[in-house]
Design an enzyme around this catalytic site. Structure first.
Site, PDB file in Angstrom:
ATOM      1  N   GLY A 108       0.834  -1.209   0.000  1.00  0.00           N
ATOM      2  CA  GLY A 108       0.000   0.000   0.000  1.00  0.00           C
ATOM      3  C   GLY A 108       0.867   1.256   0.000  1.00  0.00           C
ATOM      4  O   GLY A 108       0.649   2.185  -0.791  1.00  0.00           O
ATOM      5  N   HIS A 109       1.876   1.287   0.887  1.00  0.00           N
ATOM      6  CA  HIS A 109       2.786   2.438   0.929  1.00  0.00           C
ATOM      7  C   HIS A 109       3.590   2.528  -0.375  1.00  0.00           C
ATOM      8  O   HIS A 109       3.803   3.614  -0.918  1.00  0.00           O
ATOM      9  CB  HIS A 109       3.799   2.288   2.073  1.00  0.00           C
ATOM     10  CG  HIS A 109       3.193   2.187   3.439  1.00  0.00           C
ATOM     11  ND1 HIS A 109       3.264   1.036   4.197  1.00  0.00           N
ATOM     12  CD2 HIS A 109       2.517   3.090   4.183  1.00  0.00           C
ATOM     13  CE1 HIS A 109       2.671   1.240   5.367  1.00  0.00           C
ATOM     14  NE2 HIS A 109       2.193   2.470   5.384  1.00  0.00           N
TER      15      HIS A 109
END
Ligand code: PAF
Length: 281
Positions: free
Chosen positions: A36-37
């Protein structure tokens, strides 16, 4: 990749980049980086001249009895992942650097923080907006990147940026999911194998709500009941909330119309997971 842990050095480096007219993209994180990051970092890299990542587990956004101490940390692993994603500057300050003795200034967005996670985590968003405002002042980004998984956080930060006339663009990246649909989160690490298997129900119940809406259901209560029953059927899971709200004030709606946010928070033992979808009719 330059790694900086103090504000004086950060301001010096940022000042030089700004003087050269470089566009800065900031990805604020609490570390323990996952896909996600990394997806936000890739977007920040593609859209700016310089990509800055901050890693700071912000004590201000954790309530009493929450997982501040246990929150997973792996700075060395994170440095490798950030560098591989093209990060130019990694800022990882200490708590004392961000909040020196005598610190007394806080940023608070009202109303939008009075529902959903704001109810179960009093003070959480005050901590988020305070640290993000500080990071914006320090890094002076042209764009800052956040994930849709933390939908309320994204709405609250958008309100802060608009209300305080902050001169930057917020980019909200899509929720990145595991193959079975579970939203990626650093907290997934806490789940036992059995909880991990069941955790996918959060997203499944949201997808079922989307299908019901596509089939014509408009009553928020009916949709919430269905999600609630699905989650309550999981052994060991405890529903914190299921709510359907509008996307401006985050107030509960009775009927689905226009754009709505359907959000859930569920506790698996000590682990609290959140997920959401935005529907539009
Ligand atoms: O979403 C997060 O990881 C945090 O809330 C943030 C935005 C980095 C602020 O500490």
């Amino acid at each position: 990749m330059q790694v900086i842990d103090n504000i004086t050095a950060l301001k010096d480096v940022i000042g030089k980049k700004k003087k050269k007219g470089l566009r800065i993209g900031l990805v604020p994180t609490m570390g323990f980086l996952h896909e996600g990051h990394l997806s936000l970092m890739r977007a920040a890299k593609a859209e700016n001249d310089c990509m800055v990542v901050s890693i700071f587990v912000n004590p201000l956004q954790f309530g009493v009895g929450e997982d501040y101490v246990e929150y997973p940390r792996d700075l060395e692993g994170d440095k490798k992942l950030a560098a591989a994603a093209g990060c130019d500057l990694l800022f990882s300050p200490s708590v004392r650097e961000m909040y020196p003795r005598g610190y007394a200034t806080f940023v608070e967005v009202e109303r939008l923080t009075n529902s959903l996670c704001g109810l179960s985590r009093p003070g959480h968003f005050r901590g988020v907006t305070t640290v993000v405002a500080k990071l914006f002042n320090l890094v002076c980004p042209d764009r800052a990147y956040f994930g849709q998984k933390d939908a309320q956080q994204a709405f609250v930060l958008q309100k802060m940026v608009a209300d305080l006339n902050m001169d930057l663009q917020l980019i909200i990246g899509p929720t990145i999911r595991e193959a079975d649909g579970l939203a990626m989160s650093s907290r997934n690490k806490y789940l036992t194998p059995a909880q991990r298997k069941e955790a996918v129900t959060l997203y499944k119940s949201l997808q079922e709500a989307e299908q019901s809406i596509a089939a014509g259901e408009r009553e928020a209560e009916v949709l919430k009941q269905a999600i609630s029953q699905r989650i309550s059927a999981i052994k060991g899971a405890c529903l914190d909330y299921v709510e359907i709200v509008d996307t401006t004030e985050l107030c509960p709606v009775l009927l689905i119309s226009g754009k709505c946010l359907i959000a859930v928070a569920v506790r698996f033992g000590q682990t609290r997971l959140i997920d959401n979808v935005i529907v539009e009719v």
